[in-house]
Design an enzyme around this catalytic site. Sequence first.
Site, PDB file in Angstrom:
ATOM      1  N   SER A 135      41.459   2.521  51.258  1.00 22.09           N
ATOM      2  CA  SER A 135      40.337   3.150  50.578  1.00 22.09           C
ATOM      3  C   SER A 135      40.737   3.346  49.119  1.00 22.09           C
ATOM      4  CB  SER A 135      39.988   4.473  51.264  1.00 22.09           C
ATOM      5  OG  SER A 135      38.946   5.138  50.609  1.00 22.09           O
ATOM      6  N   TYR A 149      31.342   1.967  43.377  1.00 18.92           N
ATOM      7  CA  TYR A 149      32.669   1.855  43.989  1.00 18.92           C
ATOM      8  C   TYR A 149      32.954   3.047  44.891  1.00 18.92           C
ATOM      9  CZ  TYR A 149      37.764   1.171  44.204  1.00 18.92           C
ATOM     10  OH  TYR A 149      39.068   0.990  44.626  1.00 18.92           O
ATOM     11  N   LYS A 153      33.679   3.325  49.014  1.00 21.12           N
ATOM     12  CA  LYS A 153      34.905   3.900  49.561  1.00 21.12           C
ATOM     13  C   LYS A 153      34.620   5.161  50.378  1.00 21.12           C
ATOM     14  CE  LYS A 153      37.826   0.879  47.877  1.00 21.12           C
ATOM     15  NZ  LYS A 153      38.599  -0.006  48.767  1.00 21.12           N
TER      16      LYS A 153
END
Length: 283
Positions: A135, A149, A153
């Site tokens: 992650s 992003y 994650k």
Amino acid sequence: MGDKKVWFVTGAGRGMGVDIAQAALAAGHAVVATGRDADRVSAAIGEHDDLLVIALDITDEQAAYTAVDTAVARFGGIDVLVNNAGNFYAGFFEVVSPAQLRAQMETNFFGPINVTRAVLPVMRRQRSGHLVTVSSLAGLVGQEFCAAYAASKFALEGWMESLRFDVEPYGIGTTIVEPGFFRTELLVEGVSSIWPELSIDDYDARTGETVEAWRSMNGAQGGDPVKLAAALVALVDSPLPPRRWVAGADAVSVVEQKARQLLEQVEAHRGLSSSLAHEDVTT
């Protein structure tokens, strides 16, 4: 898991994936190293008797099953999956195009899901295995210029936290890795970092300044990915691998701050939060 195992590593053509594959080989394991360009993977890792290189685009679900079948045909099973492949669509939310946001989720979230779906039947038959998903600090703490992003994650984090309950009865463990800033190729422009497609006057100046700041960080990150890879292999080989590993001093500091903030926010409204039971519920 100290005996020889078969590691299946995605995104092994560059960056941290190369280091993880090499660390696993150095520890005496067999490695299935995958990437979009098999020649690049081979050149990056080097030759090894216990190395199998397979071309794999993790966004292609059928390709994931084919790669797993090829790995099992060569080594007989898969003991450790490392979901490492990913990229970085940077930008303020309004200037990251809808297509870019979907592409970010396809690679960073649905990609690991595709590969894990293909690997899990193998591990269930074995009644053993370990799933590692890389992650990010951005999977625990939202950051400026990282809306797409961080979303990808954060999704990984929730999926992995819940997945462990599904697979633990079959002898399969899980580990989420949350690196801070490591000197990988994640910030290499046009390779792993993609800038916003859209332009909005209110954001233009900030976008330009932030892009230059990110560019200046490339090659100057404080974390050593070779050390991270060796530590990860040691952790997975240990008797009780962690379910979550925050990697890097910078990440530890930020996560500690986030944990304190969460507790402070709970405490700030504890009375109100605890007063919401239905009247027919006995407390």
